[in-house]
Design a protein around this motif. Structure first.
Motif, short mmCIF file in Angstrom:
data_model
loop_
_atom_site.label_atom_id
_atom_site.label_comp_id
_atom_site.label_asym_id
_atom_site.label_seq_id
_atom_site.Cartn_x
_atom_site.Cartn_y
_atom_site.Cartn_z
N UNK B 110 37.72 35.14 37.84
CA UNK B 110 38.75 36.03 37.30
C UNK B 110 38.19 37.42 37.00
N UNK B 111 39.11 38.37 36.84
CA UNK B 111 38.73 39.74 36.48
C UNK B 111 39.04 39.96 35.01
N UNK B 112 38.09 40.55 34.30
CA UNK B 112 38.25 40.83 32.88
C UNK B 112 38.01 42.31 32.64
N UNK B 113 38.58 42.79 31.53
CA UNK B 113 38.25 44.13 31.03
C UNK B 113 37.74 43.93 29.60
N UNK B 114 36.66 44.62 29.27
CA UNK B 114 36.10 44.49 27.91
C UNK B 114 35.31 45.74 27.58
N UNK B 115 34.98 45.87 26.32
CA UNK B 115 34.04 46.92 25.96
C UNK B 115 32.63 46.46 26.35
N UNK B 116 31.70 47.41 26.34
CA UNK B 116 30.37 47.09 26.84
C UNK B 116 29.68 45.99 26.06
N UNK B 131 39.53 36.01 42.10
CA UNK B 131 39.65 37.47 42.11
C UNK B 131 38.27 38.10 42.07
N UNK B 132 38.08 39.17 42.86
CA UNK B 132 36.77 39.82 42.94
C UNK B 132 36.94 41.34 43.04
N UNK B 133 35.85 42.06 42.91
CA UNK B 133 35.73 43.49 43.20
C UNK B 133 36.76 44.38 42.49
N UNK B 134 36.72 44.41 41.17
CA UNK B 134 37.66 45.28 40.45
C UNK B 134 37.32 46.75 40.63
N UNK B 148 41.06 36.87 47.43
CA UNK B 148 41.00 35.93 48.56
C UNK B 148 41.59 34.59 48.13
N UNK B 149 42.08 33.85 49.10
CA UNK B 149 42.70 32.58 48.71
C UNK B 149 41.65 31.57 48.24
N UNK B 150 40.41 31.74 48.68
CA UNK B 150 39.33 30.88 48.19
C UNK B 150 38.02 31.65 48.33
N UNK B 151 36.94 31.18 47.69
CA UNK B 151 35.68 31.93 47.72
C UNK B 151 35.11 32.13 49.11
N UNK B 152 35.47 31.28 50.09
CA UNK B 152 34.91 31.43 51.43
C UNK B 152 35.72 32.33 52.33
N UNK B 153 36.86 32.79 51.87
CA UNK B 153 37.76 33.59 52.71
C UNK B 153 37.17 34.98 52.98
N UNK B 175 51.04 41.87 52.18
CA UNK B 175 50.86 40.77 53.13
C UNK B 175 49.68 40.92 54.06
N UNK B 176 49.05 42.08 54.08
CA UNK B 176 47.87 42.26 54.94
C UNK B 176 46.65 41.59 54.31
N UNK B 177 45.70 41.23 55.16
CA UNK B 177 44.47 40.64 54.66
C UNK B 177 43.41 41.74 54.56
N UNK B 178 43.13 42.15 53.35
CA UNK B 178 42.18 43.24 53.12
C UNK B 178 40.76 42.74 53.36
N UNK B 179 39.98 43.55 54.08
CA UNK B 179 38.62 43.15 54.46
C UNK B 179 37.76 42.93 53.22
N UNK B 180 37.08 41.80 53.21
CA UNK B 180 36.16 41.51 52.12
C UNK B 180 34.74 41.55 52.68
N UNK B 181 34.11 42.69 52.60
CA UNK B 181 32.76 42.83 53.14
C UNK B 181 31.73 42.77 52.04
#
Lengths: 184, 434
Positions: B110-116, B131-134, B148-153, B175-181
């Motif tokens: 998951x993606x979180x927001x927090x103070x330092x 969820x990745x790459x905020x 991504x739908x799963x960690x291997x996608x 609906x597009x599949x955004x590149x996960x590089x």
């Protein structure tokens, strides 16, 4: 070489180092050019020596010996250049001249060619000893310091270098024109 | 010829020839020396003692007193006891002036927001399974991230959340599949109203612009080559990106206007093992910086590209971490940061990049390089005030470290258990988190 300039360069003053480098560039180039017998290789060797000098300047304990230290770095850079560059076979056009008459200009040129070929038969370590002794005019102790070898080794290298050149010249034939530019 | 005569002959012959080197040789040597930093004098301490002291020490080693050793041990024990038992709680990252700005990061799926300091931590990725790459928007109000739908996608949806989680998630990729590089292929427009991203379309990666979050998505590159790693210029006029032709050999760095017009090539290379990183703009939208590998087994370099005039190589000895992450400019544009293959994190100044005389296209980097050491890995970014860097932790990027520039040894790992990339909120005054 002014020790205070060296001290300033040791504390990171690049202008001081530039001044030192400018003062020593020509003498270093001349020595490198004579060891390597190639202008481009000599430029590279001097550049390498100056880079190492700047990088390691703080390790120099005696600023008054900066010049001798620079010669040591230069000779090491020449060794690297000689080993890095592929041995290159070059051919020199034969000059058919009598070698006995030194007053004959053609004979002098021929002698130079023969000296060049004989010199290139030496190892780069032997060439360095010859150049520092007979061109730079350094005493054996300073040559030893510059090369990081004992004085006795300086003398023995000089002896064998001269003997090798004399043997090469004695055995030189007009067909023996292929020489190696770098390396042993 | 006698031996004496022969020695003299050799000496005379050696004296022939040039006595001075070419002027350009000195200039070149000095320029090369300027790219090198001096080594410290404390590597071998004994060598730097005053000579009489060093010799004295060698000749007359001081007798080691058992009492002295005992006192030393007692002092060490005392110091250890104070460190373990009596240490005060650590201050909250006092060296980061913008420590009160929140940071977005990945923790688990998951993606979180927090103070330092980890306080006021809250999840913004809703019920998304992974969820990745905020990436904070420049106005600091929203966070884009990949789902991504799963960690291997290899691709995923591009979702946008309010930084405080106050509004529903919006899918920007339609609906597009955004590149996960290796590095996120997503960039916000400077006004925070649009997103550029690379997405797969018909088996080819193309650059798209989402016109308004959740609005229309328009391709701005065609399907004749794979394009990714888009970067919006700070003035909003162009998007830079990298291109690999379908032959896998021809590679380019290009810019295009956000409407897909005025395509221009910045740099080209032809080699199967060549590569460009994500291009990074200077804050004035002028020069670009990036990592480049010319292929043929050469090492990756960090360069500044003045765009159409010259390039200057800041570092030629290999790039470490994720080479695709590139070379980010500091917020004031005066410095660049990158991770080297051998020397850890490096900061270079951008003051002295000038064209090299007589060499069209070639520049000379004569700025200063500063080694911060192996304090980060994988990726590195600037903290918004430019006084620190943050990046993947050096233990395999299992966390995030913050590295103050004035004292890199005080680098500290954030108390959040994060992985992947993180993003620091940029412009807004410190917000009130829920």
């Amino acid at each position: 070489m002014r020790p205070e300039l060296v001290a300033r360069a040791q504390s990171g003053d690049r202008e001081a180092f530039d001044a030192l480098a400018a003062a020593l560039y020509d003498p270093l180039y001349a020595v490198g050019r004579r060891i390597l017998r190639d202008g481009h290789a000599a430029e590279d060797a001097v550049q390498e020596a100056l880079i190492r000098a700047w990088r390691d300047l703080r390790s120099l304990r005696e600023p008054e010996r900066f010049e001798a230290w620079m010669h040591r770095l230069l000779v090491r850079a020449c060794y690297d250049q000689a080993r890095r560059r592929r041995p290159l076979e070059i051919r020199i056009s034969p000059i058919d001249a009598g070698r006995s008459d030194p007053s004959d200009d053609i004979a002098v040129v021929a002698n130079r060619d023969e000296l060049e070929r004989a010199f290139l038969k030496l190892s780069v370590e032997q060439r360095a000893v010859l150049v520092l002794t007979h061109y730079a005019g350094m005493p054996a102790a300073d040559v030893g310091h510059a090369l990081g070898i004992p004085v006795g080794t300086v003398h023995s290298r000089l002896h064998y270098a001269i003997r090798t050149m004399r043997t090469a010249l004695a055995n030189a034939s007009p067909d023996d024109l292929a020489v190696r530019e770098f390396g042993r | 010829m006698t031996p004496r005569t022969f020695d003299a002959t050799v000496a005379d012959w050696l004296r022939e020839g040039p006595e001075s080197g070419p002027r350009h040789g000195l200039d070149r040597a000095l320029a090369a020396a300027r790219r090198v930093e001096q080594r410290p004098a404390w590597v071998f301490p004994r060598r730097y003692l005053p000579r009489p002291l060093a010799e004295l020490e060698l000749r007359n080693p001081a007798p080691v007193s058992a009492a002295a050793v005992l006192v030393l041990l007692l002092l060490l024990l005392l110091a250890l006891a104070i460190a373990v038992g009596g240490a005060r709680p650590r201050a909250r990252l006092p060296f980061v002036p913008v420590a009160d700005r929140p940071i977005a990061f990945q923790e688990g799926p998951a993606i979180f927001v927090a103070r330092l300091d980890g306080s006021e931590r809250h999840k913004i990725s809703g019920d998304v399974a992974y969820a990745i790459s905020p990436l904070f928007s420049p106005d600091g109000t929203r966070v884009a991230f990949l789902a991504p739908s799963n960690p291997g996608e290899t691709g995923g949806r591009l979702l946008v959340a309010a930084f405080d989680g106050s509004t529903p998630l919006v899918e920007a990729s339609r609906g597009l599949s955004v590149v996960r590089g290796q590095v996120p292929s997503v960039s916000w427009s400077p006004d925070g109203t649009r997103l550029a991203f690379a997405a797969s379309s018909g088996g080819v990666s193309r650059i798209f612009v989402a016109a308004g979050i959740g609005g229309d998505v328009v391709p701005i590159t065609d399907d004749t080559a794979n394009a990714d790693l888009p970067t919006w210029s700070p003035d909003g006029t162009v998007i830079a990106f990298r291109v690999t032709d379908l032959d896998g050999v021809h590679r380019h760095l290009r810019i295009v206007q956000p409407d897909g017009t005025a395509l221009e090539t910045i740099n080209d290379m032809i080699s199967a093992d060549a590569s460009f990183s994500k291009p990074r703009f200077a804050p004035d939208s002028g020069p670009l910086a990036y990592a480049v590998n010319y292929g043929f087994g050469t090492r990756t370099r960090a360069i500044i590209d003045a765009r159409f005039t010259h390039t200057a190589e800041m570092w030629t000895d290999g790039i470490g971490g994720f080479p695709d992450a590139g070379v980010p400019f500091s917020p004031d544009g005066k410095y660049l940061a990158f991770i080297t293959a051998t020397d850890g994190v490096m900061v270079a100044d951008d003051q002295e990049s000038t064209p090299a005389a007589g060499l069209p296209g070639a520049g000379q980097y004569t700025g200063q390089l500063r080694r911060l050491g192996k304090v980060a890995d994988c990726w590195i970014e600037w903290v918004p005030d430019g006084k620190a860097l943050y990046g993947g932790s050096p233990d395999g990027c299992a966390g995030i470290v913050v590295i103050p520039l004035d004292d890199p040894t005080a680098a500290r790992r954030l108390p959040t258990a994060t992985s992947g990339f993180a993003s620091w909120q940029l412009l807004l005054p410190p917000p009130n988190l829920p």
